[in-house]
Design an enzyme around this catalytic site. Structure first.
Site, PDB file in Angstrom:
ATOM      1  N   HIS A  59       0.836  -1.190   0.000  1.00 19.96           N
ATOM      2  CA  HIS A  59       0.000   0.000   0.000  1.00 19.96           C
ATOM      3  C   HIS A  59       0.877   1.248   0.000  1.00 19.96           C
ATOM      4  CE1 HIS A  59       0.855   0.386   4.298  1.00 19.96           C
ATOM      5  NE2 HIS A  59       0.417  -0.843   4.490  1.00 19.96           N
ATOM      6  N   HIS A 109       4.061   1.678   1.936  1.00 20.00           N
ATOM      7  CA  HIS A 109       5.288   1.026   1.491  1.00 20.00           C
ATOM      8  C   HIS A 109       6.033   1.839   0.434  1.00 20.00           C
ATOM      9  CE1 HIS A 109       2.943  -2.598   2.895  1.00 20.00           C
ATOM     10  NE2 HIS A 109       4.109  -2.829   3.465  1.00 20.00           N
ATOM     11  N   LYS A 144       3.111  -3.712  16.739  1.00 22.27           N
ATOM     12  CA  LYS A 144       1.877  -4.460  16.932  1.00 22.27           C
ATOM     13  C   LYS A 144       1.627  -4.710  18.420  1.00 22.27           C
ATOM     14  CE  LYS A 144       0.789  -4.957  12.611  1.00 22.27           C
ATOM     15  NZ  LYS A 144      -0.447  -4.393  12.056  1.00 22.27           N
TER      16      LYS A 144
END
Length: 417
Positions: free
Chosen positions: A50, A53, A87
């Site tokens: 996307h 990147h 994360k």
């Protein structure tokens, strides 16, 4: 702003790509004296990269353009483990077949921005599955485990943040930086790769590779990271209300990709022109100095140039012309994104709420209802306020399509299936 001897680092510095460098003077000296090989890794966790990147791909693009050899590394092996960086919870593990499908789809994202081949500065597409999947675990521990410091890994942000929050971090994820560090060593041995680059959230992983290379007898390795991008209003780069801005045209139309850049916030125009176009810096300075309505012309140039890099000049200009016809002439351009929906050509038609959801302009009937109540929905450029409206063949134009609009900037052509 630092001044560098090497054209690559000077270009990156002038355009705002540099966040950290492990040995600034050493890397600058190396790049100014010889052709260097460098890599950035891309884990195929989905069927497309996307806009987030694009920073990395542009860095590889400038690396090649300034006379060096870039490696785009597919993480076919590391994707099976999952990167914990940034994360709060474990990533969903993908099957081998899913990873392979994603790799094949992602590879096309590089073709327009990098030149691949066998020449000294031609790009290389590598895959860490080629060496990681055949590793003997005990041999790996004996040869490299003794060089990897648990103390250092615990101090890395990707690990420390999860531990500080008392969030689960599996031993599988903990191994990710070990494998990424080994990638750097392996690429150095296979291709004489001396530099790893990536986003600033990868600094710990990259430095682990530099350190492992030193302890394993490699020539000096280097690390370079770029800032993680957000818009001026604080939104994550590459994310919109309707989802990610994909590079694969099968997942996001080229028109919508162009429109994403056209909708850039005023404060971001100059920065994005530097990062996501090849325009000369003096021309960018002129464009970012524009104000008011004139700044919209700069946004159109940004949209066309960024789209040309990813999808080619011809398709970028088609998207620009489609936008001009749609927004300036009020015409229904045939190149607008289209969605096939069954029942549009039937007597009685189908409900407007379902049409809005099927077209991707809302995620649920409730959201579609709110769009209608807010006056954001138009059919063939006419506002609609009746959420119980049925859309049928009477709305089809002479080309057999219905123009459905959400606000002023999102338009979809509905066609019978």
């Amino acid at each position: 702003m630092a001044t560098f001897k090497s054209e690559f680092l000077q270009t990156l510095s002038q355009r705002g790509f540099i966040h950290q460098i492990s040995d600034e003077s050493g890397l600058d000296d190396l790049l100014s004296k010889e052709t260097v090989t460098a890599y950035i890794g891309f884990d195929p966790t989905g069927p497309s990269l996307h806009v987030g990147h694009m920073t990395g791909i542009m860095i590889l693009h400038w690396f090649q353009k300034t006379g060096h050899r870039p490696i785009a590394l597919m993480g076919g092996g590391t994707t099976m483990v999952g990167d914990p960086s940034g994360k709060d919870e474990t990533r969903k593990l993908l099957t081998v077949s899913d990873i392979e499908k994603n790799k094949q789809l992602i590879k096309q994202s590089f073709s327009s921005m990098l030149d691949f081949g066998d020449g000294p500065t031609d790009a290389i597409m590598a895959d860490n599955a080629d060496w990681l999947l055949d590793l003997n675990y005990v041999d790996f521990l004996r040869d490299y485990g003794r060089h990897l410091s648990v103390n250092a890994m615990l101090a890395r942000d990707s690990v420390k943040t999860r531990l500080d929050r008392e969030q689960h971090l599996s031993f599988l994820e903990f191994n990710y930086m070990c494998l990424q560090a080994y990638d750097f060593v392996e690429l150095n041995r296979r291709y004489d790769c001396r530099l790893q680059m990536g986003g600033s959230d990868q600094w710990g992983n990259i430095v682990s590779g530099v350190d492992l290379g030193r302890r394993s007898g490699c020539a000096q390795l280097f690390a370079l990271t770029s800032p993680l991008l957000a818009t001026a209003s604080g939104a994550k780069m590459g994310k919109t209300a309707s989802g990610a801005v994909w590079l694969n045209p099968d997942m996001l139309s080229i028109f919508d990709f162009w429109q994403f850049w056209r909708n850039t916030e005023d404060a971001d125009v100059g920065r994005f022109l530097k990062l996501f176009t090849e325009l000369p810096l003096d021309e960018i300075a002129r464009l970012e100095s524009l104000e008011g309505a004139e700044l919209n012309e700069a946004k159109k140039i940004l949209a066309t140039e960024a789209t040309a890099l990813v999808h080619g000049r011809e398709l970028a200009q088609q998207a620009s012309e489609t936008a001009r016809k749609t927004f300036e002439e009020g015409a229904v351009a045939a190149d607008l994104p289209s969605v096939q929906i069954s029942g549009l050509d039937a007597e009685g038609g189908i409900g407007l709420l379902g049409v809005i959801v099927a077209a991707g302009l809302a995620k649920s009937n409730g959201e579609a209802r709110r769009h209608i109540k807010g006056g954001a929905i138009k059919i063939n450029d006419k506002p609609v306020s009746d959420e119980g409206l049925s859309v049928d063949f009477s709305y089809l134009d002479s080309d057999g399509a219905i123009k459905l609009s959400f606000g002023k900037k999102r338009h979809i052509l509905l066609r019978p299936e």
